[in-house]
Design an enzyme around this catalytic site. Sequence first.
Site, short mmCIF file in Angstrom:
data_model
loop_
_atom_site.label_atom_id
_atom_site.label_comp_id
_atom_site.label_asym_id
_atom_site.label_seq_id
_atom_site.Cartn_x
_atom_site.Cartn_y
_atom_site.Cartn_z
N ILE A 12 3.26 13.74 -18.28
CA ILE A 12 2.53 13.75 -17.02
C ILE A 12 2.21 15.18 -16.59
O ILE A 12 1.09 15.49 -16.17
CB ILE A 12 3.34 13.02 -15.92
CG1 ILE A 12 3.60 11.57 -16.32
CG2 ILE A 12 2.60 13.08 -14.58
CD1 ILE A 12 4.54 10.83 -15.38
N LEU A 33 11.04 22.68 -23.15
CA LEU A 33 10.55 22.04 -24.39
C LEU A 33 11.57 21.10 -25.02
O LEU A 33 11.50 20.81 -26.22
CB LEU A 33 10.09 23.09 -25.42
CG LEU A 33 8.94 24.01 -24.99
CD1 LEU A 33 8.55 24.95 -26.11
CD2 LEU A 33 7.73 23.19 -24.54
N THR A 35 11.78 17.94 -24.23
CA THR A 35 10.98 16.73 -24.49
C THR A 35 9.49 17.02 -24.47
O THR A 35 8.70 16.18 -24.88
CB THR A 35 11.30 15.62 -23.46
OG1 THR A 35 11.09 16.13 -22.14
CG2 THR A 35 12.74 15.14 -23.61
N ASP A 51 14.90 26.76 -18.58
CA ASP A 51 15.43 25.54 -17.98
C ASP A 51 15.42 25.66 -16.47
O ASP A 51 15.65 26.74 -15.93
CB ASP A 51 16.85 25.30 -18.49
CG ASP A 51 17.28 23.86 -18.34
OD1 ASP A 51 17.37 23.38 -17.18
OD2 ASP A 51 17.53 23.21 -19.36
N ALA A 73 12.42 16.74 -15.83
CA ALA A 73 13.51 15.80 -15.55
C ALA A 73 14.06 15.23 -16.85
O ALA A 73 13.39 15.23 -17.89
CB ALA A 73 13.03 14.66 -14.66
N TYR A 140 20.27 7.55 -13.61
CA TYR A 140 18.94 8.16 -13.50
C TYR A 140 18.32 7.84 -12.14
O TYR A 140 17.81 8.72 -11.45
CB TYR A 140 18.03 7.67 -14.63
CG TYR A 140 16.58 8.04 -14.43
CD1 TYR A 140 16.15 9.36 -14.56
CD2 TYR A 140 15.64 7.08 -14.08
CE1 TYR A 140 14.83 9.70 -14.35
CE2 TYR A 140 14.31 7.42 -13.88
CZ TYR A 140 13.91 8.73 -14.02
OH TYR A 140 12.59 9.07 -13.81
N GLU A 266 18.76 -3.26 -17.90
CA GLU A 266 17.33 -3.23 -17.58
C GLU A 266 17.01 -4.03 -16.33
O GLU A 266 17.46 -5.17 -16.16
CB GLU A 266 16.52 -3.77 -18.77
CG GLU A 266 15.04 -3.63 -18.60
CD GLU A 266 14.28 -4.00 -19.86
OE1 GLU A 266 13.26 -3.35 -20.15
OE2 GLU A 266 14.69 -4.95 -20.56
#
Length: 303
Positions: A12, A33, A35, A51, A73, A140, A266
């Site tokens: 995003i 970096l 992700t 970071d 994040a 999370y 979930e």
Amino acid sequence: MRVLITGGAGFIGSHIVDAHIEKGDDVLIIDNLSTGFEENINKKASFEKIDIIDDLHNIFESFRPQIVNHHAAQINVRRSEKDPIYDARNNIIGTINLLLLAKKYQVEHFIFASSGGTVYGEAEILPTAEDYHLNPLSPYGCSKVAGEFYIRSLLKDSGIKYTVLRYGNIYGPRQNPLSEAGVIVIFITSILKGEVCTIFGDGEQTRDYLHVYDCVAANLLALDHPPGIYNIGTGIETSVNQLIEILKEIVGRDFEYQHGPPRPEEIRKSCLDWKRAREVLNWRPRTSLRSGIAETYRYYSSI
């Protein structure tokens, strides 16, 4: 406008960078970096590989951002369950670090990417509005709620405007197929590789899927409209089974898929009421799910 974007090499964030560059803004990306990918970085933007929990004083001192758009994040729900300390270090301590610097250097506007898919938990009212009680069921989700509360606590009476955007499930080009949140892209890459798509559980779990370009539009509109907390979604529930059927239409053929065991952590159903964003930000989702998935399929077919 000087805009600092954390996570600007990620899915995003990199699209938000592109949008600000197109506007003519001066953009600085902060990304470790972990992700994100260097190939996502707009060449017209400045970049610091660092970071968000590190000492960022020199960066704020030299760049003097007017806007901080915070998208860096740890986004993996299952990793947050296995290692909540790692999740909290990134999502809570990292956010606090940025907030303190935003106050010190008198940033004009702080935008925070929150998670409409996790902060409400298993909501009894769908679509779910912003005033529904917060009930995160994962570390999370807790870290995102904590981030929201730290923003209110640390920026109150500071003169800094802040906007919290609670996203639905964002999908589109540049999404990492290894990310657990990207079921659409996971399915697309499996189809292109001739691999079997795995549906966890009965496939009737629903999410509110929003194309990344509509997400970017909300971030830009937030800068010119009243601050606040806004759901950014479509108000439409779509099941995983429905995604499979849409993909069959787009691909034009059958492909293999199987049902695996359900994921116990979930959330069963999630869908966001975006009325406030429409009325205050003048924002609306413009990309239909089918056309968005088709565009995403073309993107991954070409790389």
